[in-house]
Design a protein around this motif. Structure first.
Motif, PDB file in Angstrom:
ATOM      1  N   GLU A   1     -20.497 -20.522  26.950  1.00 52.45           N
ATOM      2  CA  GLU A   1     -19.061 -20.551  27.205  1.00 52.45           C
ATOM      3  C   GLU A   1     -18.698 -21.903  27.790  1.00 52.45           C
ATOM      4  N   LEU A   2     -17.565 -22.458  27.354  1.00 52.99           N
ATOM      5  CA  LEU A   2     -17.079 -23.700  27.923  1.00 52.99           C
ATOM      6  C   LEU A   2     -16.483 -23.425  29.289  1.00 52.99           C
ATOM      7  N   ILE A   3     -16.994 -24.128  30.306  1.00 54.88           N
ATOM      8  CA  ILE A   3     -16.505 -23.964  31.678  1.00 54.88           C
ATOM      9  C   ILE A   3     -15.541 -25.080  32.055  1.00 54.88           C
ATOM     10  N   GLY A   4     -15.813 -26.284  31.618  1.00 54.74           N
ATOM     11  CA  GLY A   4     -14.928 -27.375  31.993  1.00 54.74           C
ATOM     12  C   GLY A   4     -15.221 -28.650  31.229  1.00 54.74           C
ATOM     13  N   GLU A   5     -14.240 -29.531  31.196  1.00 51.58           N
ATOM     14  CA  GLU A   5     -14.361 -30.840  30.571  1.00 51.58           C
ATOM     15  C   GLU A   5     -13.582 -31.841  31.410  1.00 51.58           C
ATOM     16  N   THR A   6     -14.201 -32.957  31.697  1.00 51.63           N
ATOM     17  CA  THR A   6     -13.500 -34.027  32.390  1.00 51.63           C
ATOM     18  C   THR A   6     -13.885 -35.342  31.749  1.00 51.63           C
ATOM     19  N   THR A   7     -13.035 -36.326  31.859  1.00 52.63           N
ATOM     20  CA  THR A   7     -13.300 -37.625  31.253  1.00 52.63           C
ATOM     21  C   THR A   7     -13.129 -38.727  32.284  1.00 52.63           C
ATOM     22  N   LEU A   8     -13.790 -39.837  32.026  1.00 50.34           N
ATOM     23  CA  LEU A   8     -13.633 -41.031  32.850  1.00 50.34           C
ATOM     24  C   LEU A   8     -12.804 -42.046  32.080  1.00 50.34           C
ATOM     25  N   PRO A   9     -11.981 -42.835  32.747  1.00 46.05           N
ATOM     26  CA  PRO A   9     -11.145 -43.821  32.056  1.00 46.05           C
ATOM     27  C   PRO A   9     -11.986 -44.842  31.299  1.00 46.05           C
ATOM     28  N   HIS A  10     -11.466 -45.300  30.171  1.00 45.89           N
ATOM     29  CA  HIS A  10     -12.170 -46.312  29.403  1.00 45.89           C
ATOM     30  C   HIS A  10     -12.302 -47.601  30.210  1.00 45.89           C
ATOM     31  N   ALA A  11     -13.520 -48.145  30.196  1.00 47.28           N
ATOM     32  CA  ALA A  11     -13.817 -49.438  30.843  1.00 47.28           C
ATOM     33  C   ALA A  11     -13.441 -49.456  32.316  1.00 47.28           C
TER      34      ALA A  11
ATOM     35  N   GLN B   1     -17.081 -38.309  28.204  1.00 42.08           N
ATOM     36  CA  GLN B   1     -16.854 -36.896  28.539  1.00 42.08           C
ATOM     37  C   GLN B   1     -17.974 -36.365  29.407  1.00 42.08           C
ATOM     38  N   LEU B   2     -17.623 -35.491  30.329  1.00 44.23           N
ATOM     39  CA  LEU B   2     -18.598 -34.647  31.008  1.00 44.23           C
ATOM     40  C   LEU B   2     -18.179 -33.200  30.724  1.00 44.23           C
ATOM     41  N   ILE B   3     -19.047 -32.473  30.056  1.00 45.54           N
ATOM     42  CA  ILE B   3     -18.750 -31.119  29.591  1.00 45.54           C
ATOM     43  C   ILE B   3     -19.693 -30.158  30.289  1.00 45.54           C
ATOM     44  N   THR B   4     -19.155 -29.071  30.801  1.00 49.40           N
ATOM     45  CA  THR B   4     -19.966 -28.038  31.442  1.00 49.40           C
ATOM     46  C   THR B   4     -19.913 -26.753  30.622  1.00 49.40           C
ATOM     47  N   LEU B   5     -21.086 -26.264  30.236  1.00 53.38           N
ATOM     48  CA  LEU B   5     -21.211 -24.998  29.524  1.00 53.38           C
ATOM     49  C   LEU B   5     -21.937 -24.001  30.404  1.00 53.38           C
ATOM     50  N   ALA B   6     -21.617 -22.725  30.256  1.00 60.31           N
ATOM     51  CA  ALA B   6     -22.371 -21.662  30.918  1.00 60.31           C
ATOM     52  C   ALA B   6     -23.237 -20.985  29.881  1.00 60.31           C
ATOM     53  N   VAL B   7     -24.479 -20.707  30.253  1.00 60.06           N
ATOM     54  CA  VAL B   7     -25.450 -20.073  29.351  1.00 60.06           C
ATOM     55  C   VAL B   7     -25.874 -18.758  29.961  1.00 60.06           C
ATOM     56  N   ARG B   8     -25.694 -17.695  29.194  1.00 61.59           N
ATOM     57  CA  ARG B   8     -26.113 -16.381  29.689  1.00 61.59           C
ATOM     58  C   ARG B   8     -27.558 -16.101  29.286  1.00 61.59           C
TER      59      ARG B   8
ATOM     60  N   LEU C   1     -24.998 -25.900  31.875  1.00 58.60           N
ATOM     61  CA  LEU C   1     -25.479 -27.110  31.224  1.00 58.60           C
ATOM     62  C   LEU C   1     -24.383 -28.155  31.332  1.00 58.60           C
ATOM     63  N   VAL C   2     -24.753 -29.347  31.762  1.00 61.88           N
ATOM     64  CA  VAL C   2     -23.792 -30.439  31.861  1.00 61.88           C
ATOM     65  C   VAL C   2     -24.188 -31.503  30.842  1.00 61.88           C
ATOM     66  N   LEU C   3     -23.227 -31.889  30.012  1.00 60.74           N
ATOM     67  CA  LEU C   3     -23.438 -32.873  28.958  1.00 60.74           C
ATOM     68  C   LEU C   3     -22.613 -34.124  29.250  1.00 60.74           C
TER      69      LEU C   3
END
Length: 359
Positions: free
Chosen positions: A35-45, A352-359, A337-339
């Protein structure tokens, strides 16, 4: 054609197996739900402590401090090759520090001399371990596995397997070399993943066929204990521009049960990225460390099962994911899981930093 779910090519009658990395893995069970838990991004450059943030190609998490460690694949061309630390606060990701990676003599790496790709905390010593992909171009630079202190100071490393070294007609292809690193067996083993096949192992993936990459298991002295073939998917789409697409391993992570999570990252010009995460089970796989070429050999690769396809989640974009780590557990007991994605320092991509939950 190699299937994108479970692949079983012709097999040798008996495989040479390594008990430490072939503990039971529950591949007979249905793949856990994600399941997708969250997504955040950092500004370019974005600028941070005198550096340009980008090219984030590896990530790891320290459960003791809840801090994350990241590595940039800047080849010391913008600023010296470096790592970052950071943490999530209120759903956003905040950088907390950065350190240059240093050579044995204490100097920074000269431009073009290193290509950082993955990074891990050492579960035993707390040191940092990182990989450099190597280079096949005007000169041959071998891939490398190195260790550093928290301040980036060089503390050693281990040699790579002989068959992963760059040679005129053998070894890794350009940009298909040492991409993934993970600790296994509580830190007793280091497992690395080549992004694509070695030159002697056959053609890289196309839309018509997949390929075999190599996963290598070493002890902490560098002794090679085993090597397995990993079946890469075919490229997922044809390019409308006629350009060749690619597919390869961009990260590997121990699942803590003798298997691995493997990120396959595919890119097709004019189409975009496909990111799939697989559970890989090495039980019964052939030890190929002494197999000169996988192109004509009868080998049994690791088995794999699809865990997540990022196209199925409501993300702002499916970008160039190159790092994966276990994060903290959720209150309901699920693992996270953090990607992290590598934006290639391009304004057309995103970190991107993406957080997934794994059951």
């Amino acid at each position: 054609m190699l299937s994108h779910m479970v692949t079983t090519p012709r097999a040798l009658p008996a495989a040479v197996l390594l008990a430490a990395v072939t503990a039971p893995v529950a591949t007979a069970d249905p793949a856990p739900r994600t399941e997708l838990i969250g997504e955040t991004t950092l500004p370019h450059a974005m600028r941070f402590e005198g550096t340009t943030v980008g090219g984030l190609s590896g990530i790891d998490h320290d459960p003791a401090t809840d801090e994350y460690l990241l590595i940039s694949d800047d080849r010391s061309q913008r600023q010296p090759a470096r790592t970052y630390t950071g943490r999530f606060e209120g759903g956003e990701f905040r950088l907390t520090g950065t350190h240059p990676l240093l050579r044995p003599d204490g100097s920074t790496y000269p431009p073009g001399s290193v290509d950082p790709e993955d990074v891990r905390y050492d579960p035993r010593s707390g040191r940092t371990w990182w990989t450099s992909e190597g280079e096949r171009g005007d000169r041959l630079i071998d891939p490398a596995i190195r260790s550093a202190g928290a301040d980036g100071r060089h503390t050693g490393g281990i040699p790579i397997a002989d068959n992963l070294r760059m040679a005129a007609e053998t070894g890794p292809g350009q940009n298909e070399a040492l991409e993934g690193l993970t600790f296994a067996a509580g830190g007793a083993l280091l497992v690395t993943a080549m992004e694509g096949p070695l030159l002697q192992d056959g053609e890289s993936p196309t839309t018509e066929h997949g390929a075999l990459a190599r996963l290598t298991v070493q002890d902490r002295t560098g002794r090679v204990l085993g090597q397995h073939a990993y079946p890469l998917d075919p490229v997922f789409a044809e390019s409308p521009t006629g350009d060749a697409g690619n597919n390869g391993i961009s990260a590997i992570l121990s699942d803590g049960r003798g298997g691995y999570l493997v990120v396959e990252r595919s890119y097709v010009s004019g189409v975009g990225n496909s990111i799939r995460i697989y559970r890989a089970d090495p039980r019964g796989a052939t030890d190929v460390q002494h197999v000169d070429s996988l192109a004509d050999a009868e080998v049994r690769p690791v088995r794999k099962r699809l865990l997540a396809d990022l196209s199925e989640f409501d993300l702002s974009a499916v970008d160039n994911i190159e790092g994966i780590t276990w994060g903290p557990r959720l209150p309901d007991g699920r693992r996270t899981l953090v990607l992290v994605s590598d934006d290639n320092f391009s304004a057309g991509q995103t970190t991107q930093l993406i957080t997934l939950a794994v059951r």
